[in-house]
Design a protein around this motif. Structure first.
Motif, PDB file in Angstrom:
ATOM      1  N   UNK A 232     -12.035   3.083 -61.719  1.00 55.76           N
ATOM      2  CA  UNK A 232     -11.489   1.839 -61.170  1.00 55.76           C
ATOM      3  C   UNK A 232     -11.689   0.691 -62.137  1.00 55.76           C
ATOM      4  N   UNK A 233     -10.936  -0.400 -61.978  1.00 59.07           N
ATOM      5  CA  UNK A 233     -11.103  -1.550 -62.878  1.00 59.07           C
ATOM      6  C   UNK A 233     -12.540  -2.054 -62.856  1.00 59.07           C
ATOM      7  N   UNK A 234     -13.034  -2.438 -64.026  1.00 58.88           N
ATOM      8  CA  UNK A 234     -14.415  -2.914 -64.101  1.00 58.88           C
ATOM      9  C   UNK A 234     -14.564  -4.292 -63.478  1.00 58.88           C
ATOM     10  N   UNK A 235     -13.559  -5.147 -63.636  1.00 56.22           N
ATOM     11  CA  UNK A 235     -13.619  -6.516 -63.134  1.00 56.22           C
ATOM     12  C   UNK A 235     -12.692  -6.690 -61.940  1.00 56.22           C
ATOM     13  N   UNK A 236     -13.038  -7.593 -61.030  1.00 58.94           N
ATOM     14  CA  UNK A 236     -12.105  -7.907 -59.947  1.00 58.94           C
ATOM     15  C   UNK A 236     -10.869  -8.603 -60.495  1.00 58.94           C
ATOM     16  N   UNK A 237      -9.844  -8.670 -59.671  1.00 67.08           N
ATOM     17  CA  UNK A 237      -8.622  -9.357 -60.084  1.00 67.08           C
ATOM     18  C   UNK A 237      -8.938 -10.816 -60.403  1.00 67.08           C
ATOM     19  N   UNK A 238      -8.429 -11.292 -61.535  1.00 62.88           N
ATOM     20  CA  UNK A 238      -8.802 -12.620 -62.025  1.00 62.88           C
ATOM     21  C   UNK A 238      -8.262 -13.725 -61.129  1.00 62.88           C
ATOM     22  N   UNK A 239      -9.104 -14.749 -60.949  1.00 60.68           N
ATOM     23  CA  UNK A 239      -8.721 -15.956 -60.226  1.00 60.68           C
ATOM     24  C   UNK A 239      -8.545 -17.090 -61.229  1.00 60.68           C
ATOM     25  N   UNK A 240      -7.755 -18.077 -60.903  1.00 65.11           N
ATOM     26  CA  UNK A 240      -7.675 -19.241 -61.797  1.00 65.11           C
ATOM     27  C   UNK A 240      -9.008 -19.980 -61.803  1.00 65.11           C
ATOM     28  N   UNK A 241      -9.299 -20.699 -62.882  1.00 64.86           N
ATOM     29  CA  UNK A 241     -10.581 -21.428 -62.964  1.00 64.86           C
ATOM     30  C   UNK A 241     -10.742 -22.413 -61.811  1.00 64.86           C
ATOM     31  N   UNK A 242     -11.905 -22.358 -61.162  1.00 68.66           N
ATOM     32  CA  UNK A 242     -12.204 -23.218 -60.031  1.00 68.66           C
ATOM     33  C   UNK A 242     -13.533 -23.939 -60.177  1.00 68.66           C
ATOM     34  N   UNK A 243     -14.428 -23.382 -60.984  1.00 67.77           N
ATOM     35  CA  UNK A 243     -15.782 -23.920 -61.123  1.00 67.77           C
ATOM     36  C   UNK A 243     -16.124 -24.014 -62.604  1.00 67.77           C
ATOM     37  N   UNK A 244     -16.586 -25.176 -63.048  1.00 64.33           N
ATOM     38  CA  UNK A 244     -17.000 -25.350 -64.447  1.00 64.33           C
ATOM     39  C   UNK A 244     -18.468 -24.971 -64.582  1.00 64.33           C
ATOM     40  N   UNK A 245     -18.750 -24.027 -65.461  1.00 62.66           N
ATOM     41  CA  UNK A 245     -20.117 -23.575 -65.728  1.00 62.66           C
ATOM     42  C   UNK A 245     -20.437 -23.864 -67.187  1.00 62.66           C
ATOM     43  N   UNK A 246     -21.407 -24.734 -67.427  1.00 63.26           N
ATOM     44  CA  UNK A 246     -21.865 -25.010 -68.791  1.00 63.26           C
ATOM     45  C   UNK A 246     -22.915 -23.971 -69.165  1.00 63.26           C
ATOM     46  N   UNK A 247     -22.751 -23.373 -70.340  1.00 63.61           N
ATOM     47  CA  UNK A 247     -23.746 -22.383 -70.750  1.00 63.61           C
ATOM     48  C   UNK A 247     -24.219 -22.667 -72.174  1.00 63.61           C
ATOM     49  N   UNK A 248     -25.519 -22.509 -72.379  1.00 64.15           N
ATOM     50  CA  UNK A 248     -26.133 -22.792 -73.678  1.00 64.15           C
ATOM     51  C   UNK A 248     -25.688 -21.751 -74.692  1.00 64.15           C
ATOM     52  N   UNK A 249     -25.209 -22.239 -75.844  1.00 61.30           N
ATOM     53  CA  UNK A 249     -24.723 -21.307 -76.878  1.00 61.30           C
ATOM     54  C   UNK A 249     -24.917 -21.953 -78.241  1.00 61.30           C
ATOM     55  N   UNK A 250     -25.948 -21.525 -78.941  1.00 60.26           N
ATOM     56  CA  UNK A 250     -26.187 -21.958 -80.320  1.00 60.26           C
ATOM     57  C   UNK A 250     -27.195 -21.007 -80.935  1.00 60.26           C
ATOM     58  N   UNK A 251     -27.827 -21.405 -82.024  1.00 55.93           N
ATOM     59  CA  UNK A 251     -28.761 -20.503 -82.702  1.00 55.93           C
ATOM     60  C   UNK A 251     -29.989 -20.195 -81.854  1.00 55.93           C
ATOM     61  N   UNK A 252     -30.327 -21.075 -80.917  1.00 55.85           N
ATOM     62  CA  UNK A 252     -31.519 -20.877 -80.093  1.00 55.85           C
ATOM     63  C   UNK A 252     -31.240 -20.057 -78.836  1.00 55.85           C
ATOM     64  N   UNK A 253     -30.000 -20.102 -78.338  1.00 59.44           N
ATOM     65  CA  UNK A 253     -29.662 -19.437 -77.075  1.00 59.44           C
ATOM     66  C   UNK A 253     -28.325 -18.718 -77.217  1.00 59.44           C
ATOM     67  N   UNK A 254     -28.372 -17.408 -77.166  1.00 55.98           N
ATOM     68  CA  UNK A 254     -27.102 -16.676 -77.221  1.00 55.98           C
ATOM     69  C   UNK A 254     -27.220 -15.264 -76.669  1.00 55.98           C
ATOM     70  N   UNK A 255     -28.235 -15.015 -75.834  1.00 52.31           N
ATOM     71  CA  UNK A 255     -28.375 -13.680 -75.255  1.00 52.31           C
ATOM     72  C   UNK A 255     -27.711 -13.642 -73.883  1.00 52.31           C
ATOM     73  N   UNK A 256     -26.488 -13.136 -73.869  1.00 50.59           N
ATOM     74  CA  UNK A 256     -25.735 -12.933 -72.640  1.00 50.59           C
ATOM     75  C   UNK A 256     -25.035 -11.583 -72.731  1.00 50.59           C
ATOM     76  N   UNK A 257     -24.945 -10.896 -71.606  1.00 50.77           N
ATOM     77  CA  UNK A 257     -24.096  -9.710 -71.584  1.00 50.77           C
ATOM     78  C   UNK A 257     -22.640 -10.168 -71.489  1.00 50.77           C
TER      79      UNK A 257
END
Length: 445
Positions: A232-257
């Motif tokens: 089966x599909x790994x992800x649910x059917x995509x929805x349009x953007x509804x919520x803004x999520x800020x996420x840390x991304x630079x040399x100090x923080x970049x461990x995300x699956x």
């Protein structure tokens, strides 16, 4: 579905050179015009950064502890779309996993599930004829694991290669390729493993030039993998953007699956990166995600960015902070003899220790938090050298035990556990619903 050419790079033990060989193969195959999709077995964040730099494609983690067989097949088929070949880099030794025989969380488990041929990467620097019984032992240990060939790393010379090839011919295994013994071809390491891609450029061109590969035989082995059942599909059917999520991304923080971030996007999140090292303000957002990384290497710079520290202190929405992000939310970080104040939303001070804490985790919520109602269980992983004092408001208790960990006040979740949200998508839904409609939202329960 059409068969996906695929193979698994495994090894008898850690340190044999799986990542180096994978990078050399990816670069060489891309130079032949092939689209190579890389995967990494296990919960590793660091090796995938190098595989992504080499392949030019997102790299996904295939982990038999996080996902069941159907989930792993779904993720594999999701990631391999549009690729000519899928190359799966194993973890540790072929049969090393959560249990003593590698039935769960091992490279062998993933190889069996994918019905993929295994190429054994052997550090040949101190052997010649012994490569044959070594490889033959791995081939015979589990009849369900299809060891189809060998790749020799750290080979001394053409004469050495001939000896290895002849030895393997006696057990009917081909030597598909080799790399020479050359320290310049390695990747620097530090306390959590290899340095990240972007901090140092792996010698991809040099690796491809140094690679000796029987392209025809190698691609033939990969093409021998038969069809897989349609998952089966790994992800649910995509929805349009509804919520803004800020996420840390630079040399100090970049461990995300990456599959976790993709899940949030499919559920309606607009992901907006920001740099805790450089940005003076947060982007306009309703939720905040602080992933893992190396805050201890940038403690002074993080501490000096006072405008951003103040912005995070005043952020009103839900905050999820994992490992390095948890340390960043603490009152401060001791590194050596230096103390560096941090955000201060989490009580306690983080200190670096000599030995790591690592392993798979299954935890249950002690009270409501941004991703889980009380008593709901999640799967995740820990790997860190930092320590935090026990909290008076811990977030998690180990399933089946009494050990507690992390911190939550309901709105903020700080923990050393990297949660694997695709294993329980309800957590991602709750996080976004809370951000959009508040903690009382029925969808956020």
């Amino acid at each position: 579905m059409e068969p996906i050419s695929r193979l698994v790079l495994a090894a008898p033990h850690s340190g044999a050179g799986k990542t180096t060989v994978a990078l050399a193969l990816i670069r060489a195959l891309r130079e032949k015009g092939l689209k190579v999709q890389a995967f990494k077995v296990g919960p590793d964040y660091v090796d995938p950064s190098h595989l992504e730099a080499a392949s030019g494609r997102k790299v996904y983690n295939l982990d038999g502890f996080f996902l069941d067989g159907e989930g792993l097949l779904s993720l594999f088929q999701h990631g391999a779309r549009g690729a000519d070949l899928a190359l799966v880099e194993g973890v540790m030794g072929l049969f090393d996993g959560k249990d003593s025989l590698g039935k769960e969380g091992s490279t062998a488990q993933v190889a069996k599930l994918l019905r993929a041929p295994v190429v054994l990467v052997v550090d040949a620097s101190a052997m010649a004829g012994s490569i044959a019984p070594l490889a033959e032992g791995f081939r015979r240990f589990d009849p369900g694991v299809w060891v189809a060939g060998v790749f020799a790393n750290r080979v001394a010379s053409a004469t050495h290669t001939a000896l290895l090839q002849e030895a393997l011919s006696h057990v009917g295994l081909p030597l598909l390729g080799w790399l020479p013994q050359d320290p310049a071809l390695g990747i620097p390491e530090r306390h959590l493993g290899l340095v990240l891609a972007g901090e140092v450029q792996p010698p991809l061109g040099a690796l491809a030039r140094a690679l000796h590969l029987d392209h025809t035989a190698f691609l033939h082995v990969a093409a021998e993998a038969g069809p897989l059942p349609q998952a089966p599909p790994f992800l649910p059917e995509s929805r349009p953007p509804q919520v803004a999520v800020a996420y840390a991304w630079d040399r100090a923080f970049r461990f995300y699956y990456p599959e976790g971030l993709e899940l949030l996007q499919a559920l309606g999140a607009e992901l907006i990166p920001f740099s805790p090292l450089q940005d003076p303000a947060l982007p306009k957002a309703q939720a905040l995600l602080l992933g893992g990384g190396y805050p201890e290497l940038f403690a002074e710079e993080l501490s000096q960015n006072q405008p951003l520290l103040e912005a995070i202190r005043g952020f009103p929405g839900p905050i999820v902070a994992e490992c390095g992000g948890y340390m960043y939310l603490s009152q401060g970080l001791w590194v050596g003899e230096g103390f560096f104040p941090m955000v201060g939303l989490v009580p306690g001070v983080a200190r670096m220790a000599e030995h790591p804490v690592l392993g798979y985790r299954e935890v249950e919520a002690l009270r409501d938090n941004p991703v889980a109602p009380k008593a709901q269980a999640f799967k995740g992983h820990e790997f860190h050298y930092a320590r935090m004092p026990p909290s008076r408001s811990p977030a998690w208790r180990r399933v089946g035990g009494q050990e507690v960990e992390g911190y939550t006040d309901g709105r903020i979740l700080g923990s050393f556990v990297h949660l694997y949200l695709p294993a329980r998508p309800q957590g991602a839904r709750r996080f976004l619903a809370w951000a959009k409609e508040g903690p009382g939202s029925p969808r956020g329960s």
